[in-house]
Structure formats: structure tokens, C-alpha cells
Scaffold this active site. Structure first.
Site, PDB file in Angstrom:
ATOM      1  N   TYR A  99       6.799  31.678  42.957  1.00 29.91           N
ATOM      2  CA  TYR A  99       5.738  30.844  43.517  1.00 29.91           C
ATOM      3  C   TYR A  99       6.131  30.130  44.699  1.00 29.91           C
ATOM      4  O   TYR A  99       5.682  29.987  45.615  1.00 29.91           O
ATOM      5  CB  TYR A  99       4.950  30.004  42.507  1.00 29.91           C
ATOM      6  CG  TYR A  99       3.592  29.364  43.076  1.00 29.91           C
ATOM      7  CD1 TYR A  99       2.734  30.320  43.274  1.00 29.91           C
ATOM      8  CD2 TYR A  99       3.610  28.100  42.925  1.00 29.91           C
ATOM      9  CE1 TYR A  99       1.526  29.553  43.675  1.00 29.91           C
ATOM     10  CE2 TYR A  99       2.484  27.334  43.201  1.00 29.91           C
ATOM     11  CZ  TYR A  99       1.365  28.046  43.701  1.00 29.91           C
ATOM     12  OH  TYR A  99       0.229  27.518  44.372  1.00 29.91           O
TER      13      TYR A  99
ATOM     14  N   SER B 112       0.261  24.989  49.237  1.00 28.89           N
ATOM     15  CA  SER B 112       0.722  24.101  47.911  1.00 28.89           C
ATOM     16  C   SER B 112       1.778  23.382  48.593  1.00 28.89           C
ATOM     17  O   SER B 112       2.711  23.541  49.353  1.00 28.89           O
ATOM     18  CB  SER B 112       1.065  25.374  46.881  1.00 28.89           C
ATOM     19  OG  SER B 112       1.669  24.304  46.062  1.00 28.89           O
TER      20      SER B 112
HETATM   21  C1  8X3 Z   1       0.066  24.265  42.715  1.00 30.35           C
HETATM   22  C2  8X3 Z   1       1.029  23.197  42.702  1.00 30.35           C
HETATM   23  O1  8X3 Z   1       3.036  22.162  41.384  1.00 30.35           O
HETATM   24  O2  8X3 Z   1       1.885  24.115  40.431  1.00 30.35           O
HETATM   25  O3  8X3 Z   1       0.105  24.885  44.107  1.00 30.35           O
HETATM   26  O4  8X3 Z   1       3.322  24.289  42.290  1.00 30.35           O
HETATM   27  S1  8X3 Z   1       2.398  23.277  41.622  1.00 30.35           S
END
Ligand code: 8X3
Length: 252
Positions: free
Chosen positions: A150, A137
Site C-alpha cells: 500500500y 494518503s
Molecule cells: C490510509 C492511511 O495509515 O492506513 O490511507 O496508511 S493508512
């Protein structure tokens, strides 16, 4: 006649994984679709088979190492592995984020990718020309407020890809990392916000054309189908309206 090359796609029940399975099948691979939701991958495999492609489904939780090892025994030779399973949980600041969310995201994104990659590496090597795709990502490359666990997990996946590439250079396996920015899929943001569809919709509010799952699948398929001597180390793909993780043009 040479055997049809096999491509395994994890997290193939929806979104980018499902779109990638479709595109790799259309590109001539025999696709093996895995996801925790066995009924979803069964349905997609049946649809692809009906359309004249070669596709099979396998219910698999990538965080369950014993199950992953069992799955891997089916492959003596494997052309492509797409590590797509993963996702985000929550968008809380570091100060208040739930450690359980951080742990779960590390488990699915990093350990899940590690499990499947380790288990299938012998078959990828045995093919004489294997390709591993790690779907990270743009969160793997730069932090953003509320990105928290994340961002941390995706940075982990990015480092896994980089380190593996260094370690296996000279073997017949290449490592490709695809890092998408804002992609509108049916589940990513809704899962992140635990079913709150209003919050999920805000992520894309006023954004003219976020990427689609097909856009990313197209990128993955392009990278995978480059000639054998070419390695797309890292490919960042964003919608035109997104200049960085936190600089998004919105018409509101
Ligand atoms: C997804 C992109 O901007 O939500 O992997 O992190 S974000």
C-alpha cells in the site's frame, strides 16, 4: 446561462468518494459518480437528484482501460476529476507480503488513476479551467511497518501527481493531491483485512475521533473551490490524535 460545471468522482460508492460526491453536488457541481458497484452509485445519484442536485451514475472499473476510454467519450468539457478509487489489501511485512496483493494495489491505485486521468485530460483541458484531484494518503509520503504494497502504491500515486503537475504547468489544468491519515470509513480497514471486522476495529482502537469521510470530503471540496489561480499542491490531513503514520495517541 453558463452550463453547470461537471465533477467526476471515482470510487463514489462509499466512504470518501460518496461523501465527496455529496459535497461537490452541494457546492453546485453536476456530479458523475462512478464505481464498480453500479447499484450503489445509482442509489446515491437518485438520492442526490431527489434532493434537487444534478447527479448521474456510471458503473466503471478504473483498471479496465477500454471501459474508461468509453466512459470518457461522454465528456467534451470537464471541470473536476476526483481520483478517489483505490484502497489497501493486507498489512503484511515485506518479507511475507503476497505479490498478488501488491500487484492489485498498484493496479487500482496507480494504473486506475493513470487510466482515468489520461482519458479525461483532453476534456479537463477543453474546459479552460480543469482541476484534477488525486486522493493519495499519508502512506504516500512515509513508510510504516506492515504498510508494504500500500505504501509502495501510494508513493506511486504521489509521484504521478508530482510529475503530471510539472508536465502540464501552463495548460488550464491544475493538480491537487490530498493525503489523508487515519480515516474511519465503513469499508477501508475491513477491505484491507478481508472482512475481518475485529482486526479492522483495532486500527482505530482507543483513538479519540479518527477523521471521517466527511472531513476528507470537506478538505477536497475546499481545495477544488479555491480561485482558479490558486493551486493546493499537497494537503496532508490527519486526526489530532495522529502525529505521524506510526505515532498515534490511544487511550487504552
Ligand atoms: C490510509 C492511511 O495509515 O492506513 O490511507 O496508511 S493508512
Amino acid at each position: 446561462m453558463a452550463a453547470t460545471p461537471i465533477a467526476v468522482v471515482t470510487g463514489a460508492s462509499s466512504g470518501i468518494g460518496a461523501a465527496t460526491a455529496r459535497q461537490l453536488a452541494a457546492a453546485g457541481y453536476r456530479v458523475v459518480l462512478t464505481a464498480r458497484r453500479g447499484d450503489r452509485v445509482e442509489a446515491l445519484a437518485a438520492e442526490l437528484t431527489e434532493a434537487g442536485h444534478q447527479a448521474t451514475a456510471y458503473a466503471l472499473d478504473v483498471t479496465d482501460r477500454a471501459a474508461v476510454d468509453e466512459f470518457a467519450t461522454a465528456f467534451r468539457s470537464l471541470a473536476v476529476l476526483v481520483n478517489n478509487a483505490g484502497g489497501a489489501l493486507g498489512a503484511d511485512p515485506v518479507a511475507t507480503g503476497d505479490p498478488a496483493d501488491w500487484r492489485q494495489m498498484y493496479e487500482t491505485n496507480v494504473i486506475g488513476t493513470l487510466n482515468v486521468t489520461q482519458a479525461l485530460l483532453p476534456a479537463l483541458t477543453a474546459s479552460g479551467d480543469g482541476t484534477i484531484v488525486i486522493l493519495s494518503s499519508t502512506a504516500a509520503l512515509a513508510a510504516y511497518e506492515g504498510g508494504g504494497g500500500y505504501v509502495a502504491a501510494k508513493h506511486g500515486e504521489h509521484v504521478l501527481a508530482e510529475t503530471l503537475r510539472l508536465e502540464i504547468v501552463g495548460t488550464p489544468v491544475r493538480v491537487i493531491e490530498v493525503a489523508p491519515g487515519m480515516v474511519r470509513t465503513e469499508e477501508f480497514a475491513t477491505t484491507r483485512f478481508r472482512g475481518d471486522t475485529e482486526k479492522a476495529a483495532q486500527v482505530y482502537a482507543g483513538v479519540d475521533a479518527p477523521l471521517t469521510a466527511d472531513d476528507v470530503a470537506d478538505t477536497i471540496t475546499w481545495a477544488v473551490t479555491r480561485p482558479s489561480h490558486v493551486n493546493i499542491d499537497l494537503l496532508v490531513v490527519r486526526p489530532r490524535a495522529q502525529a505521524s503514520n506510526s505515532k498515534v495517541h490511544r487511550t487504552l
